[in-house]
Design a protein around this motif. Structure first.
Motif, PDB file in Angstrom:
ATOM      1  N   GLN A  97      40.588 -15.496   1.277  1.00 20.47           N
ATOM      2  CA  GLN A  97      41.648 -14.527   2.703  1.00 20.47           C
ATOM      3  C   GLN A  97      42.490 -13.383   1.280  1.00 20.47           C
ATOM      4  O   GLN A  97      42.870 -13.636   0.578  1.00 20.47           O
ATOM      5  CB  GLN A  97      42.748 -15.934   2.197  1.00 20.47           C
ATOM      6  CG  GLN A  97      42.274 -17.119   3.366  1.00 20.47           C
ATOM      7  CD  GLN A  97      43.175 -18.500   2.569  1.00 20.47           C
ATOM      8  OE1 GLN A  97      43.673 -18.233   2.149  1.00 20.47           O
ATOM      9  NE2 GLN A  97      42.982 -19.371   3.835  1.00 20.47           N
ATOM     10  N   ASP A  98      43.497 -12.947   2.646  1.00 23.33           N
ATOM     11  CA  ASP A  98      44.211 -11.765   2.358  1.00 23.33           C
ATOM     12  C   ASP A  98      45.360 -12.377   1.827  1.00 23.33           C
ATOM     13  O   ASP A  98      45.677 -13.484   2.296  1.00 23.33           O
ATOM     14  CB  ASP A  98      44.277 -10.261   3.363  1.00 23.33           C
ATOM     15  CG  ASP A  98      44.899 -10.974   4.663  1.00 23.33           C
ATOM     16  OD1 ASP A  98      45.122 -11.330   4.635  1.00 23.33           O
ATOM     17  OD2 ASP A  98      44.895  -9.719   5.546  1.00 23.33           O
ATOM     18  N   LEU A 107      33.342  -9.195   3.708  1.00 26.53           N
ATOM     19  CA  LEU A 107      33.080  -7.194   3.513  1.00 26.53           C
ATOM     20  C   LEU A 107      31.676  -6.995   4.635  1.00 26.53           C
ATOM     21  O   LEU A 107      31.802  -5.992   5.148  1.00 26.53           O
ATOM     22  CB  LEU A 107      32.328  -7.343   2.023  1.00 26.53           C
ATOM     23  CG  LEU A 107      31.246  -5.852   1.953  1.00 26.53           C
ATOM     24  CD1 LEU A 107      31.981  -4.945   1.523  1.00 26.53           C
ATOM     25  CD2 LEU A 107      30.545  -5.713   0.711  1.00 26.53           C
ATOM     26  N   SER A 108      31.087  -8.125   5.271  1.00 21.61           N
ATOM     27  CA  SER A 108      30.445  -7.188   6.400  1.00 21.61           C
ATOM     28  C   SER A 108      30.742  -6.890   7.301  1.00 21.61           C
ATOM     29  O   SER A 108      30.153  -5.875   8.011  1.00 21.61           O
ATOM     30  CB  SER A 108      29.289  -8.295   6.794  1.00 21.61           C
ATOM     31  OG  SER A 108      29.998 -10.008   7.657  1.00 21.61           O
ATOM     32  N   ASP A 136      44.065 -14.423  -8.567  1.00 25.63           N
ATOM     33  CA  ASP A 136      45.167 -15.343  -8.424  1.00 25.63           C
ATOM     34  C   ASP A 136      45.485 -15.894  -6.656  1.00 25.63           C
ATOM     35  O   ASP A 136      44.381 -15.119  -6.022  1.00 25.63           O
ATOM     36  CB  ASP A 136      46.622 -13.907  -7.731  1.00 25.63           C
ATOM     37  CG  ASP A 136      47.038 -13.340  -9.145  1.00 25.63           C
ATOM     38  OD1 ASP A 136      47.278 -13.425  -9.856  1.00 25.63           O
ATOM     39  OD2 ASP A 136      46.804 -11.406  -9.337  1.00 25.63           O
ATOM     40  N   PRO A 137      45.826 -17.102  -6.476  1.00 30.58           N
ATOM     41  CA  PRO A 137      45.963 -17.436  -5.327  1.00 30.58           C
ATOM     42  C   PRO A 137      46.632 -16.989  -4.608  1.00 30.58           C
ATOM     43  O   PRO A 137      47.651 -15.961  -4.396  1.00 30.58           O
ATOM     44  CB  PRO A 137      46.609 -18.861  -5.381  1.00 30.58           C
ATOM     45  CG  PRO A 137      47.022 -18.732  -7.060  1.00 30.58           C
ATOM     46  CD  PRO A 137      46.842 -17.456  -8.125  1.00 30.58           C
ATOM     47  N   GLN A 138      46.334 -17.528  -3.470  1.00 35.33           N
ATOM     48  CA  GLN A 138      46.516 -16.877  -1.973  1.00 35.33           C
ATOM     49  C   GLN A 138      48.138 -16.909  -1.843  1.00 35.33           C
ATOM     50  O   GLN A 138      48.873 -15.694  -1.386  1.00 35.33           O
ATOM     51  CB  GLN A 138      46.048 -17.288  -0.358  1.00 35.33           C
ATOM     52  CG  GLN A 138      46.146 -16.130   0.876  1.00 35.33           C
ATOM     53  CD  GLN A 138      47.182 -16.905   1.714  1.00 35.33           C
ATOM     54  OE1 GLN A 138      47.875 -17.795   1.002  1.00 35.33           O
ATOM     55  NE2 GLN A 138      48.005 -16.000   1.984  1.00 35.33           N
ATOM     56  N   PRO A 139      48.987 -17.474  -2.166  1.00 29.71           N
ATOM     57  CA  PRO A 139      50.537 -17.824  -1.787  1.00 29.71           C
ATOM     58  C   PRO A 139      50.716 -16.723  -2.530  1.00 29.71           C
ATOM     59  O   PRO A 139      52.087 -15.755  -2.636  1.00 29.71           O
ATOM     60  CB  PRO A 139      50.940 -19.082  -2.209  1.00 29.71           C
ATOM     61  CG  PRO A 139      49.589 -19.472  -1.800  1.00 29.71           C
ATOM     62  CD  PRO A 139      48.025 -19.189  -1.986  1.00 29.71           C
ATOM     63  N   LEU A 182      43.221  -9.102  -1.626  1.00 26.46           N
ATOM     64  CA  LEU A 182      42.494 -10.605  -1.191  1.00 26.46           C
ATOM     65  C   LEU A 182      42.238 -11.493  -2.516  1.00 26.46           C
ATOM     66  O   LEU A 182      42.279 -10.938  -3.896  1.00 26.46           O
ATOM     67  CB  LEU A 182      40.894 -10.629  -0.901  1.00 26.46           C
ATOM     68  CG  LEU A 182      40.231  -9.208  -0.033  1.00 26.46           C
ATOM     69  CD1 LEU A 182      39.042  -9.126  -0.172  1.00 26.46           C
ATOM     70  CD2 LEU A 182      41.308 -10.378   1.160  1.00 26.46           C
ATOM     71  N   SER A 183      42.146 -13.090  -1.890  1.00 31.64           N
ATOM     72  CA  SER A 183      42.625 -13.930  -3.506  1.00 31.64           C
ATOM     73  C   SER A 183      41.296 -14.830  -3.795  1.00 31.64           C
ATOM     74  O   SER A 183      40.205 -15.051  -2.703  1.00 31.64           O
ATOM     75  CB  SER A 183      43.630 -14.539  -2.973  1.00 31.64           C
ATOM     76  OG  SER A 183      42.989 -15.905  -3.693  1.00 31.64           O
TER      77      SER A 183
END
Length: 151
Positions: free
Chosen positions: A17-18, A26-27, A74-77, A94-95
């Protein structure tokens, strides 16, 4: 400890997740170069400078058909808040949090002692092959001009 991914290796795909909660793989960027710019932890000075430098130069990377992705454990939030605090507008961060550092481990840059990735840049070509790798000392800011010169 695993060795850093080698030149000529096929880059392992991932789904992370961004900062906006969107899944990035990546793909999805086949046909473009991808710069994976690893930073140990958000909210630290060198990591902040690293991501801001990439964001400021995003158009120069785009001119070289290159997608820039910043990654850390780091976590997404946290990534979301950090991206807003830094006013990042042009790059995705990205997380690699769940499971912790799995993608960093796949690329051989997870630091078990610190529980975070090392600082590194990994450039992947249009077909998914690793074409440039550089690991940096933890307090060293990667030179964006050097990175752009590898494209």
């Amino acid at each position: 400890m695993a060795e850093i991914i080698q030149l000529g290796a096929m880059a392992p795909d991932f789904a992370l997740q961004d900062q906006n909660g969107e899944v990035v793989t990546l793909s999805q960027f086949k046909g473009k170069k991808v710069l994976l710019s690893w930073h140990p932890l958000a909210f630290t000075s060198v990591c902040t400078d690293q991501m801001r430098s990439l964001d400021r130069n995003a158009n120069r990377f785009e001119e070289k058909n290159t997608i820039v992705l910043g990654l850390s454990v780091d976590p997404q939030p946290s990534k979301s808040v950090w991206a807003r605090a830094l006013s990042l507008k042009n790059i995705r961060i990205l997380s690699d949090f769940v499971p912790l550092g799995e993608v960093a481990r796949d690329y051989g840059i997870f630091n078990e002692e610190h529980g975070a990735s090392k600082r590194a840049n990994i450039l992947i070509n249009e077909t998914g092959m690793v074409i440039w790798v550089k690991k940096y000392e933890i307090r060293t800011l990667p030179d964006v001009e050097e990175v752009l010169g590898k494209m």
